[in-house]
Design an enzyme around this catalytic site. Structure first.
Site, PDB file in Angstrom:
ATOM      1  N   GLY A  26      80.315   5.357  73.157  1.00 51.99           N
ATOM      2  CA  GLY A  26      80.987   6.132  72.123  1.00 51.99           C
ATOM      3  C   GLY A  26      80.531   7.581  72.092  1.00 51.99           C
ATOM      4  CG  PHE A 174      67.784  13.457  65.137  1.00 50.79           C
ATOM      5  CD1 PHE A 174      67.800  13.084  63.797  1.00 50.79           C
ATOM      6  CD2 PHE A 174      66.749  12.996  65.939  1.00 50.79           C
ATOM      7  CE1 PHE A 174      66.798  12.277  63.259  1.00 50.79           C
ATOM      8  CE2 PHE A 174      65.740  12.189  65.411  1.00 50.79           C
ATOM      9  CZ  PHE A 174      65.763  11.832  64.070  1.00 50.79           C
ATOM     10  CB  CYS A 288      76.574   9.378  60.568  1.00 43.59           C
ATOM     11  SG  CYS A 288      76.990   8.596  62.130  1.00 43.59           S
TER      12      CYS A 288
END
Ligand code: NAD
Ligand code: UGA
Length: 471
Positions: A26, A174, A288
């Site tokens: 992904g 991150f 997210c």
């Protein structure tokens, strides 16, 4: 394509120095593995996925995600030491190190629905690894997971009768979308957590060595596995909290004629606060922030920390409030009705430089306006296909238009929802001339020159600044 690098492994076997597998191709698995492969030609890197179409796209010239610079990195390594495949089982058998980068969405059913992480894809992967592995392996959590998931993973994996040991590490990602390649090239930090046993520390060193090929050693942080898992959730919560904080101030600015950009600049000059992530907006989106904060909230509740849970939940609530406030501003300033009025939404991606629309504020705003019976027209340079999917149930209440000038033609209002550069450069005089009058402009990203637009004739409604109105 370049010639593959061949190395002599321990025991005299000729081949790549290490065989790395990533399960999940992904937004995270694809770019991170492409970067590892590009920077470490001595490793073979294979990315597998159950989604055949996605893998086919990774193998083609039309990559499945839009990310500046990604094409070059993939082109550099693909078929040299970077491979995309649907053969999950074979990949597991061959790998020394397995990164797991599957999706971990919010649970939509049963206990914890709407908050807890749905770990079904994650657990399925653990069981697949268990079934097909025939030697010791390092398993690395790349997905964002609740703190102490590694414990569950290790229990599943080490409950085997094949005499195989798995060391489970945490190496959260991150990167931000739109800047994934620069984030991966020069990360602020790489975080690697492991158990603090001799085996854990040895496995940690193996993962450190991968990143040390291009990341300065002082930017590679080592920690215990729980700190690593929790740091990822905490980092996203802190980032989102800054946006919600400045968005609350934006509402106060609109009441008091303070200017939110000036306030953000002034407070950001304090080196203890810093200037980043203080841009007031229509709200934060992305796959997210919301899911990770709600997951944090759920974990806090499960440990009986209801005050901590309430504190973090307010970050999400303020975001939802900011989105609904934007719809309310449009409605109220357009004389309390938008029924039958054409409103062009400029931008649908959750941020610029991506085609991703997951949790985009634009979804909420398009729906809110359509519920008020506006004729909504969506335009976006990269996200139109996803926008169509997000709004399929809206039928002909929403239209899609690739050209922003056509989208704006005959519109009563424009709303900037994504900070694409192309929207800064449009010919607004031409647009104004093609719109219904009075023409409204709602700048949900504060990217335009509001005074100039006002002089052109627009009634301008920025975020966190006094509106500029001709009436
Ligand atoms: P994604 O949905 O884009 O990709 C996940 C992929 O995993 C999908 O292609 C899916 O088909 C595949 N998959 C699921 N189960 C599988 C299985 N059993 N075998 C093989 N493939 C399987 O998700 P993403 O955005 O890449 O996020 C992955 C994780 O990384 C999440 O935990 C997310 O929170 C975290 N994360 C995402 C970002 C981001 O910018 N998107 C950044 C940092 C961390
Ligand atoms: C975010 C984090 O920045 C990454 O570090 C993290 O890895 C990732 O989530 C993840 O875990 O998925 P991302 O969601 O891709 O990355 O993008 P951001 O740049 O963080 O933007 C998120 C949202 O906040 C966007 O809608 C953006 O427009 C909005 N935003 C950002 C603001 O409204 N104001 C700001 O000042 C900054």
């Amino acid at each position: 394509m370049q010639a593959p690098f061949i190395f002599v492994r321990e025991g005299g076997v000729v081949g790549f120095a290490k065989d790395i597998l990533c399960i999940g191709a992904g937004y995270v698995g694809g770019p991170t593995m492409a970067m590892i492969a590009a920077r470490c030609p001595q490793y073979k890197v294979t990315v597998v996925d159950i989604n055949h179409a996605r893998i086919a796209a990774w193998q083609s010239d039309q990559l499945p995600i839009y990310e500046p610079g990604l094409d070059e990195v993939v082109r550099q390594a693909r078929d040299r030491n970077l491979f995309f495949s649907t053969h999950v089982e074979q990949g597991i058998r061959d790998a020394d190190i397995i990164f797991v980068s599957v999706n971990t969405p919010t649970k939509t059913f049963g206990q914890g629905a709407g908050r807890a992480a749905d770990l079904q894809y994650w657990e399925k992967t653990a069981r697949q690894i268990l079934e097909h592995a025939d030697r010791n392996k390092i398993v690395v959590e790349k997905s964002t997971l609740p703190v102490r998931t590694a414990e569950a993973m290790e229990r599943i994996l080490n409950a085997n009768t094949k005499n195989i040991r798995f060391e489970v590490l945490s190496n959260p990602e991150f990167l931000a979308e739109g800047s994934a390649i620069t984030d991966l090239e020069a990360p602020d930090r790489i975080l690697i957590g492991s158990k603090e046993t001799p085996e854990g520390i040895t496995a940690r060193k193996v993962i450190v060595d991968i990143y040390a090929n291009w990341v300065p050693r002082e930017n590679i942080i080592e920690s215990n596995v729980w700190s690593s898992e929790l740091s990822k959730l905490a980092a996203n919560a802190f980032l989102a909290q800054r946006i919600s904080s400045i968005n609350t101030i934006s509402a106060l600015c609109e009441k008091t004629e303070a200017d939110v950009d000036e306030v953000a600049y002034a407070i950001g000059k304090d080196s203890r606060i810093g200037p980043k992530f203080l841009k007031a907006s229509v709200g934060f989106g992305g796959s997210c922030f919301k899911k990770d904060i709600l997951n944090l909230v759920y974990i806090c509740h499960s440990y009986g920390l209801s005050e901590v849970a309430a504190y973090w939940e307010s970050v999400v609530k303020i975001n939802e409030w900011q989105e609904s406030r934007f719809v309310r501003t449009i409605l109220e300033s357009m004389f309390n009705t938008v029924a039958g009025k054409r409103i062009a939404l400029l931008g649908f991606a959750f941020k610029a430089n991506t085609g991703d629309t997951r949790e985009s504020p634009a979804i909420y705003i398009a729906r809110g306006l359509a519920e008020e019976r506006a004729e909504v027209v969506v335009t976006d340079p990269q996200a139109l296909a996803n926008a169509r999917d997000d709004l399929t149930d809206m039928g002909d209440r929403v239209h899609f238009e690739s050209d922003p000038y056509t989208a704006a033609e005959g519109a009563h209002a424009l709303a900037i929802l994504t900070e694409w550069d192309v929207y800064r450069q449009l010919d607004y005089a031409r647009i104004f001339a093609s719109m219904e009058q009075p023409a409204f402009l709602f700048d949900g990203r504060n990217i335009l020159d509001h005074h100039r637009l006002f002089e052109l004739g627009f009634n301008v409604f920025p975020i966190g600044k006094a509106a500029l109105k001709h009436f």
